[in-house]
Scaffold this motif. Structure first.
Motif, PDB file in Angstrom:
ATOM      1  N   HIS A  90       0.835  -1.190   0.000  1.00 45.58           N
ATOM      2  CA  HIS A  90       0.000   0.000   0.000  1.00 45.58           C
ATOM      3  C   HIS A  90       0.878   1.251   0.000  1.00 45.58           C
ATOM      4  CE1 HIS A  90      -2.860   3.053   1.445  1.00 45.58           C
ATOM      5  NE2 HIS A  90      -3.812   2.266   1.004  1.00 45.58           N
ATOM      6  N   TYR A  91       0.459   2.251  -0.746  1.00 44.93           N
ATOM      7  CA  TYR A  91       1.224   3.489  -0.825  1.00 44.93           C
ATOM      8  C   TYR A  91       1.307   4.183   0.524  1.00 44.93           C
ATOM      9  CZ  TYR A  91       2.159   8.449  -1.613  1.00 44.93           C
ATOM     10  OH  TYR A  91       2.662   9.719  -1.530  1.00 44.93           O
ATOM     11  N   GLU A  92       2.516   4.549   0.936  1.00 46.32           N
ATOM     12  CA  GLU A  92       2.740   5.348   2.130  1.00 46.32           C
ATOM     13  C   GLU A  92       3.330   6.698   1.726  1.00 46.32           C
ATOM     14  OE1 GLU A  92       3.681   2.088   5.664  1.00 46.32           O
ATOM     15  OE2 GLU A  92       5.336   3.127   4.658  1.00 46.32           O
ATOM     16  N   GLU A  93       2.696   7.740   2.180  1.00 48.49           N
ATOM     17  CA  GLU A  93       3.216   9.069   1.878  1.00 48.49           C
ATOM     18  C   GLU A  93       4.513   9.286   2.647  1.00 48.49           C
ATOM     19  OE1 GLU A  93       1.855  13.768   1.971  1.00 48.49           O
ATOM     20  OE2 GLU A  93       0.514  12.193   2.718  1.00 48.49           O
ATOM     21  N   GLU A  94       5.522   9.780   1.960  1.00 48.05           N
ATOM     22  CA  GLU A  94       6.829   9.973   2.581  1.00 48.05           C
ATOM     23  C   GLU A  94       6.751  10.954   3.749  1.00 48.05           C
ATOM     24  OE1 GLU A  94      11.445  10.882   1.200  1.00 48.05           O
ATOM     25  OE2 GLU A  94       9.789  11.006  -0.223  1.00 48.05           O
ATOM     26  N   ARG A 131      -1.122  14.117  10.308  1.00 49.15           N
ATOM     27  CA  ARG A 131      -2.573  14.117  10.133  1.00 49.15           C
ATOM     28  C   ARG A 131      -3.233  13.755  11.470  1.00 49.15           C
ATOM     29  NH1 ARG A 131      -0.885  12.297   5.073  1.00 49.15           N
ATOM     30  NH2 ARG A 131      -1.812  13.465   3.347  1.00 49.15           N
ATOM     31  N   ILE A 132      -4.208  14.560  11.839  1.00 44.19           N
ATOM     32  CA  ILE A 132      -4.980  14.328  13.061  1.00 44.19           C
ATOM     33  C   ILE A 132      -6.370  13.897  12.635  1.00 44.19           C
ATOM     34  CG2 ILE A 132      -5.861  15.355  15.183  1.00 44.19           C
ATOM     35  CD1 ILE A 132      -3.590  17.423  14.997  1.00 44.19           C
ATOM     36  N   PHE A 162      -6.333   6.097   6.114  1.00 44.69           N
ATOM     37  CA  PHE A 162      -5.458   7.156   6.596  1.00 44.69           C
ATOM     38  C   PHE A 162      -4.258   6.584   7.345  1.00 44.69           C
ATOM     39  CE2 PHE A 162      -9.515   9.138   5.906  1.00 44.69           C
ATOM     40  CZ  PHE A 162      -9.191  10.376   5.359  1.00 44.69           C
ATOM     41  N   VAL A 163      -4.489   5.519   8.091  1.00 46.15           N
ATOM     42  CA  VAL A 163      -3.382   4.869   8.794  1.00 46.15           C
ATOM     43  C   VAL A 163      -2.464   4.180   7.790  1.00 46.15           C
ATOM     44  CG1 VAL A 163      -2.757   3.125  10.510  1.00 46.15           C
ATOM     45  CG2 VAL A 163      -4.752   4.580  10.890  1.00 46.15           C
ATOM     46  N   LEU A 168       4.179   6.426   9.983  1.00 40.88           N
ATOM     47  CA  LEU A 168       4.443   6.297  11.416  1.00 40.88           C
ATOM     48  C   LEU A 168       3.218   6.738  12.207  1.00 40.88           C
ATOM     49  CD1 LEU A 168       6.795   5.490  13.289  1.00 40.88           C
ATOM     50  CD2 LEU A 168       7.515   7.882  13.276  1.00 40.88           C
ATOM     51  N   PHE A 169       2.919   5.978  13.251  1.00 41.54           N
ATOM     52  CA  PHE A 169       1.788   6.268  14.130  1.00 41.54           C
ATOM     53  C   PHE A 169       2.343   6.839  15.433  1.00 41.54           C
ATOM     54  CE2 PHE A 169      -1.872   5.666  16.786  1.00 41.54           C
ATOM     55  CZ  PHE A 169      -2.967   5.551  15.944  1.00 41.54           C
TER      56      PHE A 169
END
Length: 268
Positions: A90-94, A131-132, A162-163, A168-169
């Protein structure tokens, strides 16, 4: 509480996490002591609550033995690991971070204010974005939105996309009580997590194995920078976190503990 009316129906008293001693309002103290004294079985959602029941409610240690015959039983909160799953490829935004939760809940508000004021300026990774995501963001949270480094998304139908798109969380909680379901959900989705010790309270994690723990702003920022720069470490933490939550916090495991507890009452 039908036992109080003279009937013989068993009583199960379930206690969730709380902030001690702030919760001690007269009606709740009276109700808790009555139910704890009358209950056939006392169930808590974590060992931290178990300890608090003894320290603050006066429950005798003789009632909190962990054997199968005990009146007391710990049934942890859990997560549906089939619903919350990793998405390989899945694509993860840098350089993207995410925090989730009800954003009109004061500990979540405080966590985001702390992170944006004290941690985010210390993060050296250029282009980092937070992102909140969560319902009803309070005015203090909405004011954090700048459209660049901090994006207040608000309520969404499904938090998982969104996750998934975040690298990173983060869980920079400073207060609150109970099991942090947001961490269990992130673990189930195979996400690397950076949390304060308070944020991971109630979950028997090992720092550096399932997640990274950091309590000072400088340490928290350093952990974020290290993980954003090291995809292999992120993946290793995510795999360990997923294995951990599936083996200990999936509802399929926890429901057996709950069933055993009710069965023990029924046959007393």
């Amino acid at each position: 509480c039908t036992r109080l009316a003279g009937l013989r129906t068993p009583i199960v008293f379930t206690e969730h996490g709380r902030d001690y001693p702030d919760y001690r309002r007269a009606k709740r103290v009276w109700a808790n002591k009555m139910l704890l004294g009358r209950g056939d079985r006392v169930v808590a959602v974590g060992n931290c609550v178990r300890t608090a029941l003894v320290q603050y409610e006066g429950l005798p240690w003789s009632r909190v033995e962990m054997s199968s015959k005990a009146v007391y039983r710990v049934a942890a909160n859990g997560v549906n690991c089939l619903y919350f799953q990793p998405q390989l490829g899945h694509y993860e935004e840098e350089d993207s971070l995410i925090f989730t939760g009800a954003m009109n809940y004061f500990p979540n508000e405080q966590a985001m204010a702390f992170f944006c004021k004290d941690v985010l300026p210390r993060i050296g990774t250029s282009g980092v974005k937070l992102r909140i995501v969560g319902r009803r963001p309070a005015a203090r949270v909405r004011a954090l939105h700048d459209g660049q480094r901090v994006l207040v998304i608000g309520e969404v139908d499904d938090v998982r996309p969104f996750v998934h798109q975040s690298q990173l969380f983060v869980v920079p909680l400073q207060q609150g009580s109970g099991t942090r379901l947001k961490i269990l959900e992130a673990f189930a989705m195979g996400k690397a997590v950076v949390s304060t010790s308070r944020g991971a309270e109630g979950i028997p994690v090992t720092d550096g194995k399932e997640l990274l723990l950091a309590d000072s702003p400088a340490h928290f920022a350093r952990c974020v920078d290290e993980l954003l720069a090291d995809p292999n470490r992120r993946r290793a933490l995510g795999r360990a976190a997923r294995d951990f939550v599936v083996s200990r916090f999936d509802w399929s495991c926890i429901q057996d503990t709950v069933r055993e507890g009710y069965a023990a009452i029924e046959h007393r």
